[in-house]
Each structure stands twice: as structure tokens, then as C-alpha cells.
Design a protein around this motif. Structure first.
Motif, PDB file in Angstrom:
ATOM      1  N   ALA A  87       0.843  -1.186   0.000  1.00 45.62           N
ATOM      2  CA  ALA A  87       0.000   0.000   0.000  1.00 45.62           C
ATOM      3  C   ALA A  87       0.881   1.240   0.000  1.00 45.62           C
ATOM      4  CB  ALA A  87      -0.923   0.010   1.216  1.00 45.62           C
ATOM      5  N   LEU A  88       0.389   2.290  -0.629  1.00 43.24           N
ATOM      6  CA  LEU A  88       1.155   3.529  -0.770  1.00 43.24           C
ATOM      7  C   LEU A  88       0.416   4.688  -0.114  1.00 43.24           C
ATOM      8  CD1 LEU A  88       3.425   5.285  -1.976  1.00 43.24           C
ATOM      9  CD2 LEU A  88       2.083   5.385  -4.102  1.00 43.24           C
ATOM     10  N   VAL A  89       1.153   5.432   0.724  1.00 43.83           N
ATOM     11  CA  VAL A  89       0.628   6.645   1.345  1.00 43.83           C
ATOM     12  C   VAL A  89       1.461   7.812   0.821  1.00 43.83           C
ATOM     13  CG1 VAL A  89       0.089   7.829   3.503  1.00 43.83           C
ATOM     14  CG2 VAL A  89       0.053   5.327   3.416  1.00 43.83           C
ATOM     15  N   ASP A  90       0.942   8.530  -0.160  1.00 46.13           N
ATOM     16  CA  ASP A  90       1.648   9.674  -0.733  1.00 46.13           C
ATOM     17  C   ASP A  90       0.799  10.939  -0.703  1.00 46.13           C
ATOM     18  OD1 ASP A  90      -0.192   8.971  -2.646  1.00 46.13           O
ATOM     19  OD2 ASP A  90       1.239   8.842  -4.308  1.00 46.13           O
ATOM     20  N   ASP A  91      -0.286  10.896   0.054  1.00 45.68           N
ATOM     21  CA  ASP A  91      -1.199  12.023   0.166  1.00 45.68           C
ATOM     22  C   ASP A  91      -1.822  11.952   1.552  1.00 45.68           C
ATOM     23  OD1 ASP A  91      -3.319  13.831   0.079  1.00 45.68           O
ATOM     24  OD2 ASP A  91      -4.038  13.191  -1.888  1.00 45.68           O
ATOM     25  N   ALA A  92      -1.661  13.020   2.330  1.00 47.88           N
ATOM     26  CA  ALA A  92      -2.153  13.016   3.705  1.00 47.88           C
ATOM     27  C   ALA A  92      -3.523  13.652   3.852  1.00 47.88           C
ATOM     28  CB  ALA A  92      -1.158  13.721   4.620  1.00 47.88           C
ATOM     29  N   SER A  93      -4.206  13.897   2.759  1.00 46.22           N
ATOM     30  CA  SER A  93      -5.542  14.469   2.868  1.00 46.22           C
ATOM     31  C   SER A  93      -6.481  13.442   3.499  1.00 46.22           C
ATOM     32  CB  SER A  93      -6.074  14.863   1.493  1.00 46.22           C
ATOM     33  OG  SER A  93      -6.314  13.718   0.697  1.00 46.22           O
ATOM     34  N   PRO A  94      -7.510  13.875   4.207  1.00 42.88           N
ATOM     35  CA  PRO A  94      -8.438  12.934   4.837  1.00 42.88           C
ATOM     36  C   PRO A  94      -9.038  11.930   3.858  1.00 42.88           C
ATOM     37  CG  PRO A  94      -8.793  15.129   5.720  1.00 42.88           C
ATOM     38  CD  PRO A  94      -7.823  15.278   4.585  1.00 42.88           C
ATOM     39  N   ALA A  95      -9.389  12.379   2.660  1.00 39.53           N
ATOM     40  CA  ALA A  95      -9.991  11.473   1.683  1.00 39.53           C
ATOM     41  C   ALA A  95      -8.998  10.410   1.236  1.00 39.53           C
ATOM     42  CB  ALA A  95     -10.492  12.262   0.478  1.00 39.53           C
ATOM     43  N   ARG A 101      -6.962   3.410   4.292  1.00 37.61           N
ATOM     44  CA  ARG A 101      -7.476   2.576   5.387  1.00 37.61           C
ATOM     45  C   ARG A 101      -8.376   1.463   4.845  1.00 37.61           C
ATOM     46  NH1 ARG A 101      -6.013   4.541  10.199  1.00 37.61           N
ATOM     47  NH2 ARG A 101      -5.428   6.741  10.316  1.00 37.61           N
ATOM     48  N   ASP A 102      -9.197   1.777   3.874  1.00 33.45           N
ATOM     49  CA  ASP A 102     -10.023   0.739   3.250  1.00 33.45           C
ATOM     50  C   ASP A 102      -9.150  -0.301   2.557  1.00 33.45           C
ATOM     51  OD1 ASP A 102     -12.352   1.941   4.114  1.00 33.45           O
ATOM     52  OD2 ASP A 102     -12.738   2.973   2.211  1.00 33.45           O
ATOM     53  N   GLU A 103      -8.116   0.168   1.883  1.00 32.57           N
ATOM     54  CA  GLU A 103      -7.212  -0.722   1.152  1.00 32.57           C
ATOM     55  C   GLU A 103      -6.489  -1.677   2.083  1.00 32.57           C
ATOM     56  OE1 GLU A 103      -3.193  -0.355  -1.674  1.00 32.57           O
ATOM     57  OE2 GLU A 103      -4.226   1.448  -0.959  1.00 32.57           O
ATOM     58  N   ILE A 104      -5.939  -1.145   3.177  1.00 30.32           N
ATOM     59  CA  ILE A 104      -5.156  -2.009   4.070  1.00 30.32           C
ATOM     60  C   ILE A 104      -6.053  -2.890   4.933  1.00 30.32           C
ATOM     61  CG2 ILE A 104      -3.191  -0.451   4.031  1.00 30.32           C
ATOM     62  CD1 ILE A 104      -3.953   0.513   6.824  1.00 30.32           C
ATOM     63  N   ASP A 109       0.669  -6.256   3.266  1.00 22.61           N
ATOM     64  CA  ASP A 109       1.801  -6.690   4.086  1.00 22.61           C
ATOM     65  C   ASP A 109       3.000  -5.763   3.967  1.00 22.61           C
ATOM     66  OD1 ASP A 109       1.360  -9.567   5.435  1.00 22.61           O
ATOM     67  OD2 ASP A 109       0.181  -9.430   3.601  1.00 22.61           O
ATOM     68  N   ALA A 110       2.780  -4.605   3.374  1.00 26.33           N
ATOM     69  CA  ALA A 110       3.808  -3.567   3.338  1.00 26.33           C
ATOM     70  C   ALA A 110       3.127  -2.233   3.091  1.00 26.33           C
ATOM     71  CB  ALA A 110       4.837  -3.838   2.246  1.00 26.33           C
ATOM     72  N   ILE A 111       3.667  -1.195   3.703  1.00 24.00           N
ATOM     73  CA  ILE A 111       3.194   0.159   3.474  1.00 24.00           C
ATOM     74  C   ILE A 111       4.387   1.043   3.165  1.00 24.00           C
ATOM     75  CG2 ILE A 111       2.091   2.200   4.471  1.00 24.00           C
ATOM     76  CD1 ILE A 111       0.322   0.417   6.119  1.00 24.00           C
ATOM     77  N   VAL A 112       4.313   1.754   2.055  1.00 25.63           N
ATOM     78  CA  VAL A 112       5.287   2.784   1.697  1.00 25.63           C
ATOM     79  C   VAL A 112       4.667   4.125   2.030  1.00 25.63           C
ATOM     80  CG1 VAL A 112       6.444   3.947  -0.234  1.00 25.63           C
ATOM     81  CG2 VAL A 112       6.405   1.449  -0.121  1.00 25.63           C
ATOM     82  N   SER A 153       9.799  -7.588  -0.014  1.00 28.90           N
ATOM     83  CA  SER A 153      10.703  -6.498   0.360  1.00 28.90           C
ATOM     84  C   SER A 153      11.258  -5.801  -0.876  1.00 28.90           C
ATOM     85  CB  SER A 153      11.849  -7.029   1.225  1.00 28.90           C
ATOM     86  OG  SER A 153      11.365  -7.486   2.471  1.00 28.90           O
ATOM     87  N   ALA A 154      11.604  -6.581  -1.894  1.00 27.91           N
ATOM     88  CA  ALA A 154      12.097  -5.994  -3.143  1.00 27.91           C
ATOM     89  C   ALA A 154      10.998  -5.196  -3.834  1.00 27.91           C
ATOM     90  CB  ALA A 154      12.618  -7.091  -4.063  1.00 27.91           C
ATOM     91  N   LYS A 155       9.785  -5.704  -3.792  1.00 29.05           N
ATOM     92  CA  LYS A 155       8.651  -4.988  -4.383  1.00 29.05           C
ATOM     93  C   LYS A 155       8.447  -3.658  -3.676  1.00 29.05           C
ATOM     94  CE  LYS A 155       3.768  -5.592  -5.632  1.00 29.05           C
ATOM     95  NZ  LYS A 155       2.601  -6.526  -5.603  1.00 29.05           N
ATOM     96  N   ALA A 156       8.497  -3.657  -2.344  1.00 26.52           N
ATOM     97  CA  ALA A 156       8.349  -2.422  -1.586  1.00 26.52           C
ATOM     98  C   ALA A 156       9.483  -1.451  -1.890  1.00 26.52           C
ATOM     99  CB  ALA A 156       8.297  -2.728  -0.092  1.00 26.52           C
TER     100      ALA A 156
END
Length: 270
Positions: A87-95, A101-104, A109-112, A153-156
Motif C-alpha cells: 500500500a502507498l501513502v503519498d497524500d495526507a488528505s483525509p480522503a 485505510r479501506d485498502e489495508i 503486508d507492506a506500506i510505503v 521487500s524488493a517490491k516495496a
């Protein structure tokens, strides 16, 4: 010191990690919490049967020890499913965070993460925790045998490099406490499966060993992806031998808490 990491106790919570700088991260130990046996005491897992109030307080204590000002509700904790979804977190807006959160919740098994003020926690009790940093961004990875075989790990690492637009060779990687290669006995079939795809375990398998070194496979996958071998550090900690410091599913016969790998980019809190 543990490897290149510092072991530090803050407000009763002990972490092995880097607790200063633009990216703070640590591998938690099992002491300093309020969970009762068999989850004694800093259990961070919400799926093991522990009192939810105790888990929430334990997570709050970890954030405080890490120096995170964000409220507990800002913490991202994925539903770990032994897959290879990053999963990728590159935007901190509430939306955007609501979508993450729905995705995870559906399984990751990994968050960037490349935005400040969003703490990330993944939980462990023998599987391998991996933390990657690149510039002012990070990834936290859960790598059991399924994730290791899938090279999560390589994918992340690739997602992290692409997200921040930097060379993957700049990544630093830390392998946290897990069941070690001289402790983790698996079936002959699983050993043969790994030997077919990882050079690191091929000699052991050829000699008839059933001891699977997941960390060696993770290191191989990361270097194949372009992370320099010299930038991959292993804390050298065993969940089995150091069961007084970390939870171990095998040592505790499947009934135990979960320690964590936690990270955050310092800056504005949500």
C-alpha cells in the motif's frame, strides 16, 4: 547497540531503531505495556484475543516513545494476510487516508509512506520485519515465508524508489527480530521450493538441511532489485532465543502477543 541500530528505552517502552532524524523508526520489544498473560506486556496485535483497550494503550505508548504527536487514530495498521500487496501513502488528505485505510483493511503486508505525520505499524511474532528508508520516506514490510518467496521487500523497495523519484541504490534496509536461519525448520517440500528460486539457501538444501534462512533470501531479493548489499543491516536478533524480549509464535505455542515495526516521517502531525 544492535547492529547499526540503537536500543533505547523511553517512558518504559524499549525500541531498537533510529529515533532521531527525518524518519524515525524502531522494532519494539515486548515489555513496557499493560497486556496480561499470555500477551505480556506490550502486545500491539489487535487480532490475538487481547483486551482491545490494552492494545490501544500499548500502541499509544509506542507512539509516545517514538516522539509522535499524531493521535492514535492517525496510526495505520494493515490487516496482514501473508501476501505481497504494497500500500502507498503519498497524500495526507483525509480522503486519501480514508482510501488507504479501506485498502489495508482488505489486506496488505507492506506500506510505503512519503508524507509526514502518518505513523505506520506492522506486527510480528517470528516473521521478518523489514524497514526501508530513502530520503525522507520509508517502507515497513512484513515478510513471512510466503512474503519472502514473493519477494515483497524488493517490491516495496521498487515502490519506494518510484514514489520519491530516487535511485533504488540509495535505499537503506534494516532486518528486525525474527526466527533465525539456524532455528526455522520447514518441510522438505518448502525447502526445495525456496532452493529452486534463491541461491542463498541452495547449498543448505543440497546438504539435506531443512533450516530456512529467510533473512538471507530477503537480502538476496533486495540486492537483485538494486539495493547495495552494504546498505542492508540485520539487527541479529532472534525471537526464539530472545523470547524474553520479543514474542515468538513457535516458542509460545501459538498463543502470544505481537511486537511491532513502527515508523514515521517527522514534521507536521495530522
Amino acid at each position: 547497540m544492535e547492529g547499526t541500530l540503537k536500543r533505547e528505552t523511553r517512558q518504559g517502552v524499549t525500541l531498537v531503531g533510529e529515533l532521531a532524524g527525518s524518519v524515525r523508526f524502531g522494532f519494539t520489544e515486548r515489555t513496557g505495556g499493560m497486556s496480561e498473560p499470555p500477551f505480556t506486556s506490550l502486545n500491539l496485535g489487535g487480532h490475538v484475543g487481547d483486551d482491545p483497550a490494552a492494545v490501544a494503550e500499548n500502541r499509544r505508548r509506542v507512539l509516545a516513545a517514538l516522539g509522535v504527536d499524531a493521535p492514535l487514530g492517525a496510526l495505520l495498521v494493515p490487516n496482514q494476510v501473508h501476501g505481497d500487496h504494497v500500500a502507498l501513502v503519498d497524500d495526507a488528505s483525509p480522503a486519501a487516508l480514508a482510501r488507504v485505510r479501506d485498502e489495508i483493511a482488505a489486506g496488505a503486508d507492506a506500506i510505503v509512506c512519503s508524507v509526514p505525520g502518518v505513523p505506520v505499524l506492522l506486527c510480528f511474532a517470528d516473521c521478518v520485519p523489514v524497514i526501508l528508508t530513502l530520503g525522507d520516506a520509508f517502507a515497513v514490510v512484513h515478510s513471512g515465508w510466503k512474503g519472502t518467496r514473493a519477494r515483497i521487500s524488493a517490491k516495496a523497495a521498487r515502490v519506494l524508489a518510484e514514489t520519491v523519484g530516487k535511485d533504488i541504490a540509495g535505499i537503506r534496509a534494516w532486518i528486525g527480530p525474527h526466527i533465525r536461519g539456524d532455528e526455522y525448520e520447514v518441510s522438505p517440500e518448502l525447502m526445495a521450493d525456496f532452493a529452486a528460486t534463491f541461491d542463498a539457501v541452495r547449498p543448505a538444501a543440497a546438504a539435506g538441511s531443512r533450516l530456512l534462512d529467510l533473512a538471507a533470501c530477503i537480502r538476496e531479493a533486495l540486492t537483485e532489485a538494486g539495493v547495495p548489499g552494504g546498505s542492508i543491516r540485520d539487527a541479529g536478533l532472534s525471537t526464539l532465543r530472545d523470547n524474553d524480549r520479543f514474542f515468538s509464535y513457535r516458542a509460545e505455542h501459538g498463543r502470544c502477543g505481537r511486537h511491532g515495526a513502527v515508523a514515521v516521517i517527522t514534521g507536521r502531525a495530522l
